[in-house]
Enzyme design. Sequence first.
Site, PDB file in Angstrom:
ATOM      1  N   ASP A  16      92.346  77.013  64.509  1.00  0.00           N
ATOM      2  CA  ASP A  16      93.585  77.073  63.731  1.00  0.00           C
ATOM      3  C   ASP A  16      93.765  78.503  63.252  1.00  0.00           C
ATOM      4  OD1 ASP A  16      95.508  76.989  61.683  1.00  0.00           O
ATOM      5  OD2 ASP A  16      94.962  74.936  61.168  1.00  0.00           O
ATOM      6  N   ILE A  17      94.905  79.074  63.540  1.00  0.00           N
ATOM      7  CA  ILE A  17      95.113  80.482  63.212  1.00  0.00           C
ATOM      8  C   ILE A  17      95.038  80.733  61.707  1.00  0.00           C
ATOM      9  CG2 ILE A  17      97.657  80.411  63.105  1.00  0.00           C
ATOM     10  CD1 ILE A  17      97.379  83.147  64.759  1.00  0.00           C
ATOM     11  N   ASN A  26     110.813  82.444  63.299  1.00  0.00           N
ATOM     12  CA  ASN A  26     112.157  82.423  63.902  1.00  0.00           C
ATOM     13  C   ASN A  26     112.994  83.500  63.202  1.00  0.00           C
ATOM     14  OD1 ASN A  26     113.181  81.221  61.433  1.00  0.00           O
ATOM     15  ND2 ASN A  26     112.224  79.336  62.154  1.00  0.00           N
ATOM     16  N   GLY A  78     105.303  74.223  63.847  1.00  0.00           N
ATOM     17  CA  GLY A  78     104.205  74.852  64.583  1.00  0.00           C
ATOM     18  C   GLY A  78     103.391  75.815  63.728  1.00  0.00           C
ATOM     19  N   VAL A  79     103.090  76.976  64.290  1.00  0.00           N
ATOM     20  CA  VAL A  79     102.304  77.999  63.593  1.00  0.00           C
ATOM     21  C   VAL A  79     102.997  78.389  62.284  1.00  0.00           C
ATOM     22  CG1 VAL A  79     101.539  80.401  63.734  1.00  0.00           C
ATOM     23  CG2 VAL A  79     101.293  78.912  65.715  1.00  0.00           C
ATOM     24  N   ASP A  80     104.298  78.538  62.347  1.00  0.00           N
ATOM     25  CA  ASP A  80     105.084  78.957  61.181  1.00  0.00           C
ATOM     26  C   ASP A  80     104.874  77.972  60.015  1.00  0.00           C
ATOM     27  OD1 ASP A  80     106.901  80.541  59.846  1.00  0.00           O
ATOM     28  OD2 ASP A  80     108.669  79.757  60.866  1.00  0.00           O
ATOM     29  N   SER A  92     105.838  81.917  71.466  1.00  0.00           N
ATOM     30  CA  SER A  92     106.894  81.231  72.263  1.00  0.00           C
ATOM     31  C   SER A  92     106.385  80.057  73.098  1.00  0.00           C
ATOM     32  CB  SER A  92     107.657  82.203  73.180  1.00  0.00           C
ATOM     33  OG  SER A  92     108.474  83.078  72.423  1.00  0.00           O
ATOM     34  N   GLY A 108     105.056  77.208  72.244  1.00  0.00           N
ATOM     35  CA  GLY A 108     105.107  75.874  71.648  1.00  0.00           C
ATOM     36  C   GLY A 108     106.522  75.327  71.655  1.00  0.00           C
ATOM     37  N   TYR A 138     109.234  76.808  71.349  1.00  0.00           N
ATOM     38  CA  TYR A 138     110.166  77.648  72.115  1.00  0.00           C
ATOM     39  C   TYR A 138     110.009  77.494  73.629  1.00  0.00           C
ATOM     40  CZ  TYR A 138     112.142  80.050  68.022  1.00  0.00           C
ATOM     41  OH  TYR A 138     112.808  80.359  66.855  1.00  0.00           O
TER      42      TYR A 138
END
Length: 167
Positions: free
Chosen positions: A10-11, A24, A32-34, A118, A120, A122
């Site tokens: 996990d980042i 975005n 997602g990550v965001d 991008s 995921g 995207y």
Amino acid sequence: MPAPTAVRGDITAQRVDAVVNAANRAMRGGGGVDGAIHRMGGPAILDDCIARFPQGLATGDAGWTTAGALPARWVIHVVGPNHAAGERDRALLVSCYRRALEVADRLGARSIAFPLISAGIYGWPKPDAVDAAVATIAAADTAVTDARIVAFDEATFDLVAERIARL
Ligand code: ADP
């Protein structure tokens, strides 16, 4: 710079100077990550996004904020092209990695963790997203010495590790 390394995990848990967020254009949070970065880092990240990026960020560009409660010092936000919505210009994806490393250099960050931008929500095709990440990071002229590509699942991790092995 030296070859990037593949990490599975996990980042938000990475102990690095800077973690990269697949944001975005609005820079006001997302999935997602965001979503994970804002959830784990707490409201300080959104406050900083609003204060420092009132107009958000252009596709392909990068900008930093605090990392709030994350172990990292900074979050470097990038906006990848939304392949699923018809943004197919690969130069914009490459630009995300280049610009993130430029911002890292300006901050004095030496270690950085990237998600697969991008790839995921995207919808960028996974093998090409991996190729863009590995090749662009490996070719960058940067003072960063530890660049990690963090993959959430085993299959993606394997793709990243295989591509790094071909450098
Ligand atoms: P984008 O909107 O740019 O496509 P996503 O966040 O949807 O970005 O996905 C980018 C990649 O990151 C995908 O491969 C996804 O599986 C992966 N991912 C999602 N959450 C995390 C996380 N917490 N840590 C690391 N990778 C993640």
